[in-house]
Design an enzyme around this catalytic site. Sequence first.
Site, PDB file in Angstrom:
ATOM      1  N   ASP A 190      18.318  26.171  18.400  1.00 27.26           N
ATOM      2  CA  ASP A 190      19.156  24.988  18.256  1.00 27.26           C
ATOM      3  C   ASP A 190      20.623  25.263  18.584  1.00 27.26           C
ATOM      4  O   ASP A 190      21.285  24.440  19.211  1.00 27.26           O
ATOM      5  CB  ASP A 190      19.036  24.445  16.825  1.00 27.26           C
ATOM      6  CG  ASP A 190      17.662  23.846  16.554  1.00 27.26           C
ATOM      7  OD1 ASP A 190      17.140  23.142  17.425  1.00 27.26           O
ATOM      8  OD2 ASP A 190      17.107  24.107  15.468  1.00 27.26           O
ATOM      9  N   ARG A 230      25.183  24.595  22.423  1.00 31.74           N
ATOM     10  CA  ARG A 230      26.158  25.196  23.349  1.00 31.74           C
ATOM     11  C   ARG A 230      25.952  24.652  24.754  1.00 31.74           C
ATOM     12  O   ARG A 230      26.903  24.358  25.478  1.00 31.74           O
ATOM     13  CB  ARG A 230      26.005  26.727  23.312  1.00 31.74           C
ATOM     14  CG  ARG A 230      26.998  27.481  24.173  1.00 31.74           C
ATOM     15  CD  ARG A 230      27.189  28.904  23.650  1.00 31.74           C
ATOM     16  NE  ARG A 230      25.930  29.618  23.563  1.00 31.74           N
ATOM     17  CZ  ARG A 230      25.434  30.385  24.556  1.00 31.74           C
ATOM     18  NH1 ARG A 230      26.080  30.472  25.695  1.00 31.74           N
ATOM     19  NH2 ARG A 230      24.303  31.041  24.381  1.00 31.74           N
ATOM     20  N   PHE A 268      19.533  15.403   7.759  1.00 35.06           N
ATOM     21  CA  PHE A 268      18.182  15.426   7.191  1.00 35.06           C
ATOM     22  C   PHE A 268      18.126  16.378   5.998  1.00 35.06           C
ATOM     23  O   PHE A 268      17.533  16.065   4.966  1.00 35.06           O
ATOM     24  CB  PHE A 268      17.191  15.842   8.275  1.00 35.06           C
ATOM     25  CG  PHE A 268      15.775  16.004   7.790  1.00 35.06           C
ATOM     26  CD1 PHE A 268      14.953  14.899   7.644  1.00 35.06           C
ATOM     27  CD2 PHE A 268      15.268  17.253   7.481  1.00 35.06           C
ATOM     28  CE1 PHE A 268      13.651  15.035   7.193  1.00 35.06           C
ATOM     29  CE2 PHE A 268      13.969  17.402   7.036  1.00 35.06           C
ATOM     30  CZ  PHE A 268      13.153  16.286   6.887  1.00 35.06           C
TER      31      PHE A 268
END
Length: 301
Positions: free
Chosen positions: A75, A80, A194
């Site tokens: 992730d 990036r 989340f």
Amino acid sequence: MSDEERTVFLIAHTGRETALRSVEALVHGLLKVGLRIRLLEAEAVDLDLPEGVEKVTEGPGAADGCELILVAGGDGTLLRGAELARSHGLPMLGINLGRVGFLAEAERDDLAVVVERVVDADYEVEERMTIDVIVRTNGDVVHEDWALNEASIEKASRERMLEVVTEVDGRPVSNFGCDGVVCATPTGSTAYAFSGGGPVVWPEVEALLMVPISAHALFARPLVTSPESVLAVEVQPKTPHGVLWCDGRRSVELPAGARVEVRRGRTPVRLARLHRAPFTDRLVAKFALPVTGWRGRADHQ
């Protein structure tokens, strides 16, 4: 443009041996079909690369002339890559070499498929909403940033809570002490928001989210607002300073009294998609959700 002139920019996570081997296999596959590859010099150092791979320093024009940003990693690496993709207006195709990888379109075992689809330019491009972030102190703009997933206003010291006032569209909502407040996009709803108890929002839904983190308050529920709303979080004058994180990658200190404003971003991030599977299927697969016993429509089985 001829195949010999086609160039893809590769961003790779090189911190693990298995990732290195996957990236090297991807490089060889792309070169074999006649595509040119450009990498950052800092990442190329760790890779066993053949001749012909272009190495460049990180900078504003690093991806000029490329047709696609290809990202192999977890992730953090995908975020990036999103920075480079956004700044150059290029689509990004992610290959997940990490754990969840909601932004990724392919997995480690799909390298051959990725090469085939890239050489044929066989992918669709969708735009993902971003947020623009402004920090003010005493009314003056002192910092500007953006995020694909979220802007999080967090406490800077473990021992004391951050006292804030939240605001939507110029009207106050609540004040409370907390560990932080996350302002997120639908794309970021499956990330930090989340984890803080916020709702999962389907990517095609246009909305902004505000999710308090560990708030000491009777009413501190996650909020979902219009995409045209302006969210604001004010750090109370007598509270310890906080810190603003954008996508968990870029940070700036928030002095007491600082105000963070979040609105829909002017520039989206473009994602290359190989599959038309609904987001529901992606959600179930990424979180390994139990669906045993489902007796839905026969044509979906």
